[in-house]
Motif scaffolding. Structure first.
Motif, PDB file in Angstrom:
ATOM      1  N   GLY A 367       0.834  -1.207   0.000  1.00 23.86           N
ATOM      2  CA  GLY A 367       0.000   0.000   0.000  1.00 23.86           C
ATOM      3  C   GLY A 367       0.868   1.255   0.000  1.00 23.86           C
ATOM      4  N   GLU A 368       1.890   1.291   0.859  1.00 18.60           N
ATOM      5  CA  GLU A 368       2.762   2.478   0.910  1.00 18.60           C
ATOM      6  C   GLU A 368       3.612   2.599  -0.358  1.00 18.60           C
ATOM      7  N   SER A 369       4.011   1.472  -0.949  1.00 14.62           N
ATOM      8  CA  SER A 369       4.770   1.538  -2.210  1.00 14.62           C
ATOM      9  C   SER A 369       3.921   2.188  -3.300  1.00 14.62           C
ATOM     10  N   ALA A 370       2.646   1.783  -3.359  1.00 12.68           N
ATOM     11  CA  ALA A 370       1.759   2.346  -4.387  1.00 12.68           C
ATOM     12  C   ALA A 370       1.571   3.848  -4.154  1.00 12.68           C
ATOM     13  N   LEU A 371       1.367   4.240  -2.898  1.00 13.22           N
ATOM     14  CA  LEU A 371       1.192   5.669  -2.594  1.00 13.22           C
ATOM     15  C   LEU A 371       2.476   6.442  -2.903  1.00 13.22           C
ATOM     16  N   CYS A 372       3.608   5.822  -2.608  1.00 13.88           N
ATOM     17  CA  CYS A 372       4.903   6.459  -2.853  1.00 13.88           C
ATOM     18  C   CYS A 372       5.092   6.722  -4.350  1.00 13.88           C
ATOM     19  N   LEU A 373       4.806   5.703  -5.172  1.00 16.48           N
ATOM     20  CA  LEU A 373       4.961   5.883  -6.620  1.00 16.48           C
ATOM     21  C   LEU A 373       3.989   6.931  -7.149  1.00 16.48           C
ATOM     22  N   ALA A 374       2.779   6.965  -6.577  1.00 15.42           N
ATOM     23  CA  ALA A 374       1.752   7.871  -7.104  1.00 15.42           C
ATOM     24  C   ALA A 374       1.935   9.305  -6.616  1.00 15.42           C
ATOM     25  N   LEU A 375       2.329   9.472  -5.343  1.00 15.53           N
ATOM     26  CA  LEU A 375       2.276  10.812  -4.741  1.00 15.53           C
ATOM     27  C   LEU A 375       3.636  11.468  -4.552  1.00 15.53           C
ATOM     28  N   ASP A 376       4.717  10.683  -4.554  1.00 11.07           N
ATOM     29  CA  ASP A 376       6.030  11.243  -4.205  1.00 11.07           C
ATOM     30  C   ASP A 376       6.963  11.341  -5.411  1.00 11.07           C
ATOM     31  N   ARG A 377       6.416  11.417  -6.594  1.00 16.84           N
ATOM     32  CA  ARG A 377       7.267  11.294  -7.791  1.00 16.84           C
ATOM     33  C   ARG A 377       8.444  12.246  -7.804  1.00 16.84           C
ATOM     34  N   ASP A 378       8.241  13.472  -7.320  1.00 17.56           N
ATOM     35  CA  ASP A 378       9.347  14.434  -7.394  1.00 17.56           C
ATOM     36  C   ASP A 378      10.437  14.144  -6.360  1.00 17.56           C
ATOM     37  N   ARG A 379      10.201  13.181  -5.461  1.00 16.21           N
ATOM     38  CA  ARG A 379      11.240  12.831  -4.479  1.00 16.21           C
ATOM     39  C   ARG A 379      11.876  11.473  -4.763  1.00 16.21           C
ATOM     40  N   LEU A 380      11.539  10.864  -5.883  1.00 13.90           N
ATOM     41  CA  LEU A 380      12.069   9.525  -6.179  1.00 13.90           C
ATOM     42  C   LEU A 380      13.336   9.635  -7.026  1.00 13.90           C
ATOM     43  N   PRO A 381      14.203   8.605  -6.935  1.00 15.74           N
ATOM     44  CA  PRO A 381      15.388   8.598  -7.797  1.00 15.74           C
ATOM     45  C   PRO A 381      14.979   8.707  -9.265  1.00 15.74           C
ATOM     46  N   ASP A 382      15.833   9.346 -10.043  1.00 16.98           N
ATOM     47  CA  ASP A 382      15.532   9.550 -11.453  1.00 16.98           C
ATOM     48  C   ASP A 382      15.886   8.290 -12.242  1.00 16.98           C
ATOM     49  N   ARG A 383      15.011   7.303 -12.162  1.00 20.20           N
ATOM     50  CA  ARG A 383      15.266   6.001 -12.789  1.00 20.20           C
ATOM     51  C   ARG A 383      13.969   5.438 -13.318  1.00 20.20           C
ATOM     52  N   ALA A 384      14.042   4.695 -14.408  1.00 19.83           N
ATOM     53  CA  ALA A 384      12.870   3.966 -14.889  1.00 19.83           C
ATOM     54  C   ALA A 384      13.346   2.612 -15.382  1.00 19.83           C
ATOM     55  N   GLY A 385      12.392   1.706 -15.609  1.00 20.87           N
ATOM     56  CA  GLY A 385      12.747   0.358 -16.043  1.00 20.87           C
ATOM     57  C   GLY A 385      12.216  -0.650 -15.047  1.00 20.87           C
ATOM     58  N   VAL A 386      12.741  -1.872 -15.112  1.00 21.16           N
ATOM     59  CA  VAL A 386      12.356  -2.896 -14.132  1.00 21.16           C
ATOM     60  C   VAL A 386      13.311  -2.739 -12.945  1.00 21.16           C
TER      61      VAL A 386
END
Ligand code: NAP
Length: 436
Positions: A367-386
């Motif tokens: 649940g927190e991972s989903a909220l983190c991806l949805a709401l904290d995008r500007d604080r996440l590492p600049d990475r994409a992929g698997v």
């Protein structure tokens, strides 16, 4: 990036909401998502989704329902265009999961799951890492008890050693010092699927047993000698305790090694990582460690071969079933992670939570991972992929889990902590113990 904020109707969709763990994740979000977060429930049957939603009550009563089936790519395409993040509990993932990874990677939709299946993750990496990197999607596997405590715990140790400038991490050991929990039918089905494949194919067995099987580039990994997972009980001279196998080591260690590689080996090129169950140093410890090692062997053998599997199938939970409310409430886990750096200093990480690890604590983590991806995008590492939890969400997810009541700490130590006798740390009801 194909994804832009505001072009999706929903922030998070829980796919698999009619399953055992999906229902718990939906319940966690109903109780804990901040007001205004737009959540939807997805699954194969609108009627059963409506029943689940009615049971959640309150804020959830207006959540939209989306009908989708893993076997119907058009329904998945519509699902992933409706949301910023899909949190999926539709498993076994090897059988049901890849089409959703493809849809999310292609549409630039973030994705989080609970898979413990290495072969599924390897295929997801091979086929969709490049696609997701191109669209900006973060595809994050293993966002539950497998492998968040391992992956974020090691990341915390790395941050602590880096802050002190005490060199790279070298020998690192995760010790499960206490664990009480149950198992669901979906988890058993996923485990059995992987064992079947390993029995049928030497190539599958080789992939599962390779310590670097999830690495972005196998050839670029260092040769650090034998890193196979512990199979039997033994005394660990360095930690001064008896240790035995930890059943999820075969997944978690691969995830942590992938995190190191995706971080350009920031943990260290001589980072050797293993996971064990700890039994303390008391007089009963060697016997308990041997009994648990034998129990793990017996259970895996029992579930691998058809006649005993059929027999066990009459007492073990079926898909849709899992540990009772009471077992989920009474469960807990306590983990220590020890590391020594190249400058010879020791660090200790502690990861602990109340609630059955695979279900209560896992629903908080997903649940927190989903909220983190949805709401904290500007604080996440600049990475994409698997990606892995540590490389996709890192310190931001650590903070979220701490706020949700989980313990995640790391500090320098000069002395090893006292180890509790194993018998007091463990569940007393054999049926309660987590089996996979
Ligand atoms: N990492 C961890 O710590 C952890 C912890 C717990 C569980 N898990 C994993 O999570 C997964 C789910 O476990 P569970 O116990 O919740 O299993 P479950 O109760 O059997 O639930 C499976 C879900 O998948 C759905 N599903 C199956 N086939 C589908 C399809 N073709 N299209 C759409 N949906 C489909 C089912 O929908 P219907 O209701 O329509 O059948 C159900 O909602 C397993 O793979 C398990 O290993 C991992």
């Amino acid at each position: 990036m194909g994804w832009m904020s505001g072009d999706r109707d929903l922030d998070v969709v829980v796919f698999g909401a009619t399953g055992f763990v999906g229902r718990l994740v939906a319940g966690y979000l109903a109780d804990h998502a901040p007001p205004g977060v737009r959540i939807g429930l997805a699954g194969r049957s609108e009627r059963r989704l409506a029943d689940i939603r009615a049971g959640l009550g309150g804020a959830a009563s207006s959540w939209p329902l989306l009908v989708a089936d893993s076997a119907d790519p058009r329904s998945l395409a519509a699902l992933v265009r409706a949301a910023r993040v899909v949190a999926t509990t539709v498993g076994p993932y090897r059988r049901q999961g890849l089409a959703l990874v493809e849809a999310c990677a292609s549409a630039g939709t973030d994705y989080a799951d609970l898979t413990g299946e290495v072969l599924f993750m390897r295929e997801s990496i091979d086929r969709y890492h490049g696609v997701a990197a191109g669209t900006g999607a973060r595809i994050v596997h293993s966002c539950g008890f497998d492998s968040i405590p391992s992956d974020l715990g090691v990341l915390l140790l790395h941050h602590a050693a880096r802050a002190d400038d005490t060199g790279d991490m070298e020998d690192t050991t995760l010790v499960v010092t206490a664990l009480r929990g149950g198992v669901s039918g979906g988890t058993l089905a996923s485990g059995m699927g992987q064992w079947d494949e390993m029995r049928a194919s030497d190539e599958a067995r080789r992939l599962v047993e390779d310590p670097y099987t999830l690495s972005p580039s196998r050839e670029a990994e260092p040769d650090l000698g034998d890193q196979s997972d512990l199979q039997w009980a033994r005394h660990d001279a360095e930690l001064g305790i008896w240790v035995g196998p930890f059943i999820m080591a075969g997944l978690n260690t691969r995830v942590v090694r992938r995190s190191n590689a995706l971080h350009d080996w920031a943990y260290g090129r001589r980072f050797r990582y293993r996971e064990v169950t700890g039994f303390g140093s008391g007089r009963a410890a060697p016997v308990q460690a041997a009994a648990v090692a034998a129990g793990v062997k017996a259970l895996t053998a029992g579930l691998t071969f058809p006649p005993s599997r059929a027999l066990l199938g009459t007492v073990l939970p079926r898909p849709g079933q899992g540990p009772s409310d009471n077992t989920r409430r009474r469960g807990f886990f306590r983990i220590q992670i020890h590391t020594r750096t190249s400058a010879g200093l020791r660090y200790l990480g502690k990861i602990e939570a109340r609630g059955d690890p695979g279900y209560a604590a896992t629903s908080v983590m997903l649940g927190e991972s989903a909220l983190c991806l949805a709401l904290d995008r500007d604080r996440l590492p600049d990475r994409a992929g698997v990606l892995t939890p540590a490389t996709a969400m890192g310190a931001t997810l650590i903070k979220r889990l701490q706020s949700a009541g989980h313990t995640l700490t790391a500090q320098r130590i000069t002395q090893l902590p006292p180890q509790p006798p194993a018998d007091r740390a463990r569940g007393d009801d054999a049926a309660d113990k987590r089996a996979f």
